[in-house]
Design a protein around this motif. Sequence first.
Motif, PDB file in Angstrom:
ATOM      1  N   TYR A  33       0.827  -1.226   0.000  1.00 28.96           N
ATOM      2  CA  TYR A  33       0.000   0.000   0.000  1.00 28.96           C
ATOM      3  C   TYR A  33       0.853   1.265   0.000  1.00 28.96           C
ATOM      4  O   TYR A  33       0.536   2.234  -0.676  1.00 28.96           O
ATOM      5  CB  TYR A  33      -0.899   0.055   1.243  1.00 28.96           C
ATOM      6  N   SER A  37       0.629   3.604  -3.102  1.00 30.22           N
ATOM      7  CA  SER A  37      -0.056   4.879  -2.874  1.00 30.22           C
ATOM      8  C   SER A  37       0.873   6.034  -3.270  1.00 30.22           C
ATOM      9  O   SER A  37       0.437   7.012  -3.892  1.00 30.22           O
ATOM     10  CB  SER A  37      -0.461   4.966  -1.396  1.00 30.22           C
ATOM     11  N   VAL A  69     -10.185  -1.715   7.945  1.00 27.17           N
ATOM     12  CA  VAL A  69      -9.766  -0.343   7.628  1.00 27.17           C
ATOM     13  C   VAL A  69     -10.260   0.533   8.776  1.00 27.17           C
ATOM     14  O   VAL A  69     -11.461   0.776   8.912  1.00 27.17           O
ATOM     15  CB  VAL A  69     -10.378   0.136   6.295  1.00 27.17           C
ATOM     16  N   VAL A 103      -9.276   5.661   1.841  1.00 26.92           N
ATOM     17  CA  VAL A 103      -9.178   4.326   1.232  1.00 26.92           C
ATOM     18  C   VAL A 103     -10.426   4.007   0.409  1.00 26.92           C
ATOM     19  O   VAL A 103     -10.342   3.652  -0.774  1.00 26.92           O
ATOM     20  CB  VAL A 103      -8.970   3.249   2.325  1.00 26.92           C
ATOM     21  N   TYR A 182      -7.217  -4.647  -2.811  1.00 26.39           N
ATOM     22  CA  TYR A 182      -6.929  -3.210  -2.688  1.00 26.39           C
ATOM     23  C   TYR A 182      -5.517  -2.905  -3.201  1.00 26.39           C
ATOM     24  O   TYR A 182      -5.311  -1.925  -3.936  1.00 26.39           O
ATOM     25  CB  TYR A 182      -7.105  -2.769  -1.231  1.00 26.39           C
ATOM     26  N   ALA A 366      -4.978   1.733   5.990  1.00 28.63           N
ATOM     27  CA  ALA A 366      -5.306   3.150   5.791  1.00 28.63           C
ATOM     28  C   ALA A 366      -4.075   4.035   6.002  1.00 28.63           C
ATOM     29  O   ALA A 366      -3.795   4.937   5.192  1.00 28.63           O
ATOM     30  CB  ALA A 366      -6.422   3.549   6.753  1.00 28.63           C
ATOM     31  N   THR A 369      -1.544   3.948   3.279  1.00 25.79           N
ATOM     32  CA  THR A 369      -2.007   4.749   2.133  1.00 25.79           C
ATOM     33  C   THR A 369      -1.672   6.228   2.371  1.00 25.79           C
ATOM     34  O   THR A 369      -1.214   6.934   1.467  1.00 25.79           O
ATOM     35  CB  THR A 369      -3.531   4.559   1.952  1.00 25.79           C
TER      36      THR A 369
END
Length: 438
Positions: A33, A37, A69, A103, A182, A366, A369
Motif C-alpha cells: 500500500y 499509494s 480499515v 481508502v 486493494y 489506511a 495509504t
Amino acid sequence: MSSYFDRRAEPAPATQPFAAGTRSDVIVVGAGYTGLSAALSLAEAGTEVTVIDARHVGWGASGRAWGQVAASAKFMPAQVEADFPPDVAARINAAGAGAPDLVFGLVEKHGMECDVVRSGNLIAAHVPSREAGLARTVADLARRGYPVELLEGAACREVIGSPRYRVALHDRRGGSLNPLAYARGLARAAIAAGARIHEGVAVTGLRREQRDWVVATGSGEVRAGAVLLATNAFTSSRLFPGIGEEVFPVRAYQLVSEPLTAEQLATVLPARQSLNDTRKLFSGIRVWPDGRLQIGVDGPPFDMAGQAFLRAGSRRIEMTYPQLKGLRWQEGWGGWVDMTSDEYPRLHALAPGLWSGYGFSGRGIAIGTVMGRDLAAFALGRPQDAVHPVTPLRPKVYHAIHRQLIGALVMWYRLHDAVSDARFPRLGEQASPARATH
Ligand SMILES: Cc1cc2nc3c(=O)[nH]c(=O)nc-3n(C[C@H](O)[C@H](O)[C@H](O)COP(=O)(O)OP(=O)(O)OC[C@H]3O[C@@H](n4cnc5c(N)ncnc54)[C@H](O)[C@@H]3O)c2cc1C
C-alpha cells in the motif's frame, strides 16, 4: 499472500519487464500500500515513477492482512495529543479520522473490486476492567464529533452475536475489504496514471552519484532523482545504514473458515462490522460477503514457515460463538508485521532525495495509504502536505536481541489473555456495568 484473497480479487495487473540502465524521476522500492499509494500520487502529479518489488504486488503484508480499515493507527486521538506537539497531533488525528474515507474513496474512484463492507468497526472489552476505558474513549471521540457509540448489554450482544462481551465501542467510520484486491487496485490505478512497476527484482544497494541515486538490483542498475523506501517489515540496513534496526518484524497469522450456515450468519456479526477486543494478542474476527469467517490468530512469532495455532483459533471461536462449534478452517497464512518500539509509524528524510516510511505496527491499510501520499509529497517538493512528522533515524541498540525480548513479551501476553478468557468466558450474561463508573 493469501490464496483466498487471490481467488476473490481481480487478477493482478500486467507489469513491465525490468530493463537496466533506465532513469526515472522517482523510484519506489516496495509494491504494498505504501509504495503503490506513493506511486499513484506521483504518477497523477505527472512524475515519471518506477516501482520495484523483490516479489510481486501485494506479496508483503498488504496481501495478507486481516482487512480492517480503521480510523487512526494504533492510538486514539487523546493519546496522540499526549505524545506529539499540538500541531503534529492535530495533523495525525485528522488524517486518521479521514483515512477510511481516503481508502474507500480511492476504491470508488478507481472502480476497484474489493469486497468493501462499510458498517464500521467494533472494539469489545474482554474483561470488566476495560469497560470504563472504552466508555471514556467513546465519550472523547463523540465530543470530537465522530460517529461512535457505546453498545452495552443486549445491544452489544446482538451486534456481536455473542455471550462473550457486554460492552463494545462501535466506530461507524471504518470498514473492511479484501487487502490483496486493494493492493492490486492501487497498482492498476498507478499504472493507468503512468507508473511503471517491475516485479521479481530485489534492490540490493543504493548510492549517490552527482544528483542521482543509483539503485542496484540483481538484474542491473537503474537511476532516479529521488528514491522512496516502502519496504515495511523487510526494511534492511543494506539499503541505508541503521534503517533495519528500527523495525521489529513479528509474524502474525490469519485463518479463514468454511462458509457459515444461513442460521449462523444471521447471528454472527449480522451487520458485518469487524470485531476486535481489548486482549493483548490477535483478537480480530470478521465475516466475508461469501459467508466465511476470518480471524487473527496466534502462532510462532518469528518462523517464516510457521503455521497458525489452529486449536487456539477454534477455542477462541467456540468461546465467543458457541453456535459455531465444530467450524472448520479452510486456509491459514502468516505475514510479517513491522512493529516499532512505540507502535507509531516512522517517516525519515535519510539523505537528499531519499525518504522512507514504515512501522505501521499492524495498522497499515489506511495509514500506509496516507504514508505513501506523504512520501510522494516529499518527492514532489511539497513537504508541507505531509501528515507524519519527519523524525531522526534511531536504530535500537537492543535490535540484535529483539526476538528474545519480543518472544518473552508474547509469552506474557498469551498467559494474560488465557487468564482473562478463563475468568470471564461469558461477560455478556452478566448485568451491564453502571454508567457512573465512566
Ligand atoms: C497478518 C496481518 C494482518 C494485518 N491486518 C491488518 C488490518 O486488519 N488492518 C490494517 O490496517 N493493517 C493490517 N496489517 C498491517 C498491514 O498489512 C501493513 O501495515 C501494510 O500492508 C504495510 O504496507 P506496506 O506497503 O508498507 O508494506 P508491504 O505490503 O509489506 O510491502 C513491502 C514490499 O516491499 C518489498 N521489498 C522489501 N524489500 C525490498 C527490496 N530490497 N527490494 C525490492 N522490494 C522489496 C516486499 O517484497 C514487499 O512487497 C496486517 C498485517 C499482517 C501481517
